[in-house]
Design a protein around this motif. Structure first.
Motif: not given
Length: 328
Positions: A209-228
């Motif tokens: 119901d709630f999604v919370m992002l608590v990650v470091n910004l790295t090449p792997e997490t860049h735009k981790l959450i997109g349209k898909k």
């Protein structure tokens, strides 16, 4: 010890728009001779050899190759805050310079901020405040409704120290807690907060119901959450970001909020910061945006400065470094 005998630490400035806060400068002066960028640039030849540390506050001063080449006795760059995506760790390391951060000081206030954003978005606090104080309000609508946090499902993406503290707080709301992380937590740690591991992030997105992002910004997490990823979330779900703005594809988020693909978003971080005043995110009514204030408390600022000072002194004195950051 006289000021000149103290090790020199380079800072952008004291006070003003981007400078080190006055009370933090007082703490630093107990151990270091503070040198501002203006002083350094005006007298590089004489000052450069005195600088052994750089204190990076709110991403400043900018650490580039030119600066590193001009500081022959630099030993440590102490970042105030946990994220170091603004620092080129490999380049800095190539100069034999250590990098440190302040993970212990930031965990509690950032977790508090995550909960504050979740509650504010769920209960539409910002909209509610505007209604309550508006000169045009004649009555309060009975059909003006939010959603409950208690017993809802919270999906935490990134279960480091901050994510874990979010889980501790969420447990008090009897939330069902899911998490996705590169490494699974120990069974005892999961049980202590009632958290369930999702090996696939997709499973977490579909159930939360709630999604919370608590990650470091790295090449792997860049735009981790997109349209898909946004499309996998429930249409009643809320996305909360307390990590870094670039973890979300903001264009995809605008589209998802406009088309009600998800219910709402609450962001303490964006890219850039602040957003251009005509940015479409600023025109939506199902979003809360705060000015990157996850660690902006009196206590946290003081603790971060103390942690950074301890790191710098450890490096300069050849002692074990409490919070060293290594290039990957």
């Amino acid at each position: 010890m006289a000021k000149e005998e103290l090790p020199g630490v380079l800072i952008l400035d004291i006070g003003g728009t981007h400078g080190v806060l006055e009370n933090l400068a007082v703490l630093l002066r107990k151990h270091f001779h503070l040198i501002t960028m203006k002083e350094f640039l005006e007298n590089k030849e004489e000052i450069s050899k005195k600088i052994q540390s750089v204190f990076v506050f709110e991403y400043r001063p900018t650490i580039d190759r030119e600066l590193l080449e001009s500081l022959p006795n630099l030993k440590v760059i102490a970042n105030s805050g946990v994220g170091v995506d603004h620092l080129d760790l490999k380049m800095i390391s190539s100069f034999g310079v250590k990098v440190t951060n302040t993970p212990h000081a930031v965990a509690d206030p950032t977790a508090d901020m995550g909960m504050a954003l979740m509650l504010a978005s769920a209960r539409r606090l910002v909209e509610g405040c505007q209604i309550a104080i508006s000169p045009d309000t004649k009555h309060f609508a009975v059909d003006w409704l939010g959603v409950e946090v208690t017993r809802a499902t919270l999906g935490i993406i990134g279960m480091g120290s901050i994510g874990y503290k979010v889980a501790q707080r969420a447990r008090a709301f009897n939330m069902r807690i899911l998490y996705h992380n590169r490494n699974r937590r120990r069974k005892e740690e999961e049980e202590a907060v009632g958290a369930h591991y999702c090996e696939k992030m997709e499973d977490l997105l579909q159930q939360s119901d709630f999604v919370m992002l608590v990650v470091n910004l790295t090449p792997e997490t860049h735009k981790l959450i997109g349209k898909k990823e946004l499309g996998l979330m429930k249409p009643t779900a809320t996305l909360i970001n307390i990590s870094r703005g670039a973890v979300i594809d903001q264009d995809a988020l605008v589209e998802a909020l406009q088309n009600k693909v998800i219910r709402a978003a609450a962001l303490d971080v964006t890219y850039p910061e602040p957003l251009p005043r005509d940015h479409p995110l600023l025109k939506l009514n199902n979003i809360i945006i705060t000015p990157h204030i996850g660690t902006a408390t009196i206590q946290a600022m003081h603790m971060m400065a103390e942690e950074a000072i301890a790191n710098m002194l450890a490096v300069l004195n050849g002692h074990p470094i409490p919070s060293e950051v290594f290039p990957k």
